[in-house]
Motif scaffolding. Structure first.
Motif, PDB file in Angstrom:
ATOM      1  N   THR A  17       0.847  -1.207   0.000  1.00 49.65           N
ATOM      2  CA  THR A  17       0.000   0.000   0.000  1.00 49.65           C
ATOM      3  C   THR A  17       0.880   1.253   0.000  1.00 49.65           C
ATOM      4  O   THR A  17       0.564   2.237  -0.686  1.00 49.65           O
ATOM      5  CB  THR A  17      -0.924   0.001   1.227  1.00 49.65           C
ATOM      6  OG1 THR A  17      -1.751  -1.171   1.184  1.00 49.65           O
ATOM      7  CG2 THR A  17      -1.812   1.241   1.246  1.00 49.65           C
ATOM      8  N   GLN A  18       1.981   1.196   0.743  1.00 42.19           N
ATOM      9  CA  GLN A  18       2.877   2.344   0.811  1.00 42.19           C
ATOM     10  C   GLN A  18       3.487   2.647  -0.555  1.00 42.19           C
ATOM     11  O   GLN A  18       3.594   3.815  -0.962  1.00 42.19           O
ATOM     12  CB  GLN A  18       3.997   2.082   1.824  1.00 42.19           C
ATOM     13  CG  GLN A  18       4.930   3.273   2.044  1.00 42.19           C
ATOM     14  CD  GLN A  18       4.221   4.463   2.674  1.00 42.19           C
ATOM     15  OE1 GLN A  18       3.683   4.339   3.776  1.00 42.19           O
ATOM     16  NE2 GLN A  18       4.199   5.600   2.000  1.00 42.19           N
ATOM     17  N   ALA A  21       0.866   4.229  -2.753  1.00 41.11           N
ATOM     18  CA  ALA A  21       0.612   5.594  -2.298  1.00 41.11           C
ATOM     19  C   ALA A  21       1.730   6.525  -2.752  1.00 41.11           C
ATOM     20  O   ALA A  21       1.462   7.624  -3.288  1.00 41.11           O
ATOM     21  CB  ALA A  21       0.474   5.619  -0.779  1.00 41.11           C
ATOM     22  N   ASP A  22       2.986   6.098  -2.562  1.00 43.72           N
ATOM     23  CA  ASP A  22       4.127   6.926  -2.971  1.00 43.72           C
ATOM     24  C   ASP A  22       4.129   7.140  -4.482  1.00 43.72           C
ATOM     25  O   ASP A  22       4.363   8.259  -4.966  1.00 43.72           O
ATOM     26  CB  ASP A  22       5.445   6.264  -2.539  1.00 43.72           C
ATOM     27  CG  ASP A  22       5.616   6.269  -1.026  1.00 43.72           C
ATOM     28  OD1 ASP A  22       4.906   7.046  -0.354  1.00 43.72           O
ATOM     29  OD2 ASP A  22       6.439   5.476  -0.524  1.00 43.72           O
ATOM     30  N   THR A  26       0.026  10.046  -3.284  1.00 46.76           N
ATOM     31  CA  THR A  26      -1.024  10.215  -2.278  1.00 46.76           C
ATOM     32  C   THR A  26      -0.565   9.561  -0.983  1.00 46.76           C
ATOM     33  O   THR A  26       0.635   9.351  -0.775  1.00 46.76           O
ATOM     34  CB  THR A  26      -2.354   9.616  -2.779  1.00 46.76           C
ATOM     35  OG1 THR A  26      -3.378   9.910  -1.840  1.00 46.76           O
ATOM     36  CG2 THR A  26      -2.258   8.128  -3.013  1.00 46.76           C
ATOM     37  N   THR A  27      -1.482   9.230  -0.109  1.00 55.47           N
ATOM     38  CA  THR A  27      -1.133   8.662   1.190  1.00 55.47           C
ATOM     39  C   THR A  27      -1.742   7.275   1.369  1.00 55.47           C
ATOM     40  O   THR A  27      -2.673   6.886   0.645  1.00 55.47           O
ATOM     41  CB  THR A  27      -1.637   9.562   2.330  1.00 55.47           C
ATOM     42  OG1 THR A  27      -3.078   9.593   2.286  1.00 55.47           O
ATOM     43  CG2 THR A  27      -1.075  10.970   2.193  1.00 55.47           C
ATOM     44  N   ASN A  28      -1.216   6.562   2.371  1.00 52.15           N
ATOM     45  CA  ASN A  28      -1.768   5.249   2.688  1.00 52.15           C
ATOM     46  C   ASN A  28      -3.261   5.334   3.000  1.00 52.15           C
ATOM     47  O   ASN A  28      -4.053   4.470   2.609  1.00 52.15           O
ATOM     48  CB  ASN A  28      -1.048   4.644   3.896  1.00 52.15           C
ATOM     49  CG  ASN A  28       0.308   4.081   3.523  1.00 52.15           C
ATOM     50  OD1 ASN A  28       0.842   4.391   2.458  1.00 52.15           O
ATOM     51  ND2 ASN A  28       0.870   3.267   4.407  1.00 52.15           N
ATOM     52  N   LYS A  29      -3.645   6.377   3.722  1.00 55.93           N
ATOM     53  CA  LYS A  29      -5.043   6.525   4.122  1.00 55.93           C
ATOM     54  C   LYS A  29      -5.945   6.691   2.910  1.00 55.93           C
ATOM     55  O   LYS A  29      -7.041   6.123   2.857  1.00 55.93           O
ATOM     56  CB  LYS A  29      -5.183   7.732   5.052  1.00 55.93           C
ATOM     57  CG  LYS A  29      -6.587   7.889   5.609  1.00 55.93           C
ATOM     58  CD  LYS A  29      -6.670   9.022   6.617  1.00 55.93           C
ATOM     59  CE  LYS A  29      -8.080   9.133   7.196  1.00 55.93           C
ATOM     60  NZ  LYS A  29      -8.171  10.229   8.174  1.00 55.93           N
ATOM     61  N   VAL A  30      -5.482   7.446   1.918  1.00 56.33           N
ATOM     62  CA  VAL A  30      -6.282   7.636   0.702  1.00 56.33           C
ATOM     63  C   VAL A  30      -6.446   6.303  -0.023  1.00 56.33           C
ATOM     64  O   VAL A  30      -7.545   5.966  -0.505  1.00 56.33           O
ATOM     65  CB  VAL A  30      -5.630   8.679  -0.224  1.00 56.33           C
ATOM     66  CG1 VAL A  30      -6.331   8.688  -1.583  1.00 56.33           C
ATOM     67  CG2 VAL A  30      -5.691  10.057   0.405  1.00 56.33           C
ATOM     68  N   SER A  32      -6.276   3.298   1.332  1.00 56.71           N
ATOM     69  CA  SER A  32      -7.154   2.458   2.155  1.00 56.71           C
ATOM     70  C   SER A  32      -8.615   2.873   1.994  1.00 56.71           C
ATOM     71  O   SER A  32      -9.508   2.027   1.858  1.00 56.71           O
ATOM     72  CB  SER A  32      -6.746   2.548   3.625  1.00 56.71           C
ATOM     73  OG  SER A  32      -5.440   2.029   3.815  1.00 56.71           O
ATOM     74  N   ASN A  33      -8.864   4.177   2.001  1.00 62.57           N
ATOM     75  CA  ASN A  33     -10.238   4.656   1.824  1.00 62.57           C
ATOM     76  C   ASN A  33     -10.768   4.313   0.431  1.00 62.57           C
ATOM     77  O   ASN A  33     -11.942   3.967   0.264  1.00 62.57           O
ATOM     78  CB  ASN A  33     -10.298   6.173   2.034  1.00 62.57           C
ATOM     79  CG  ASN A  33     -10.111   6.563   3.489  1.00 62.57           C
ATOM     80  OD1 ASN A  33     -10.301   5.743   4.384  1.00 62.57           O
ATOM     81  ND2 ASN A  33      -9.726   7.809   3.732  1.00 62.57           N
TER      82      ASN A  33
END
Length: 240
Positions: A17-18, A21-22, A26-30, A32-33
């Motif tokens: 996921t990281q 995201a990178d 974006t971010t891990n949270k984005v 995941s959402n």
């Protein structure tokens, strides 16, 4: 992109996921959402692999991440999973990075990936990659079931009828001259036997899977003791 760390599971390249995201800016949270909001679109084994328990520990150890004991579960994304995230995010940066992933990261995998060992195949089934194999087995079972439950061909049906007639005639000769009623008893006996060994109620319900069973039974059929006694009694009555 050349600095992207290679992440593999059972010989197949995946992304954490990281890493997604990178790469997608974006971010891990984005991420995941995005996954939670589109959960029905993501299929485990096809778009992602969820590692927990011993499989997670083994993976973290293989990636030299064994000290990260706080991790309780880890999502790894396949090429198709990365595509779904790019579609869902819809940003130019995500699409640009996805193109790079396909052209380099995952393409190298296709060119260099070696066949899985038996242990790797077993592990793959346990972690989700076996879903393809399971689907193939399911399709094969369905095909076999259709073949076995197909109605008898006209030739097979006629052969069974002919063989039953021949076998009754062979047995009847052992009783000398018999009446039509006695012959009917023999046919009733052999037909009842066919129903018992196949589990059908009428001969028209026989299926391809029954053919060998019926032929084998017919070749070895002998009248039951009760039928034999009926034939003898009928012979005595006929002589009187």
């Amino acid at each position: 992109m050349n600095e992207l760390q290679i992440t593999e599971l059972n010989g197949q390249r995946v992304l954490t996921t990281q890493q997604i995201a990178d790469g997608y800016g974006t971010t891990n949270k984005v991420i995941s959402n995005n996954f939670n909001n589109n959960r029905t679109r993501f299929e485990e084994g096809k778009h992602f692999i969820l590692l927990v328990g011993e499989y997670l520990k083994e993976f973290l150890h293989s990636q030299n991440l064994g000290t990260q004991n706080k991790i309780r579960k880890l999502y790894l994304w396949t090429e198709k999973g990365a595509l779904l995230h790019a579609k869902s995010l819809g940003t130019d940066e995500a699409w640009d990075m996805y193109d790079i992933l396909v052209d380099t990261y995952f393409k190298v995998q296709e060119e260099k990936q070696a066949p899985l060992t038996l242990d790797q195949q077993i592990a793959a089934i346990a972690t989700g990659y076996g879903s393809v194999k399971e689907e193939l087995v399911e399709v094969k079972d369905r095909v076999s079931d259709l073949e076995e439950n197909a109605p008898l061909s006209a030739g097979e049906y006629n052969y069974i009828g002919s063989r039953i007639n021949q076998r009754v005639a062979e047995v009847a000769r052992g009783y000398g001259k018999i009446t039509r009623e006695q012959r009917g008893k023999l046919f009733k006996d052999i037909n009842q036997g066919v129903k018992v060994v196949t589990g059908v109620s009428t001969r028209t319900q026989l299926r391809a899977k029954h053919f060998d069973t019926v032929v084998d039974f017919t070749n070895n059929w002998e009248p039951s003791t009760a039928t034999k006694m009926q034939l003898r009694q009928m012979s005595f009555d006929f002589e009187e």
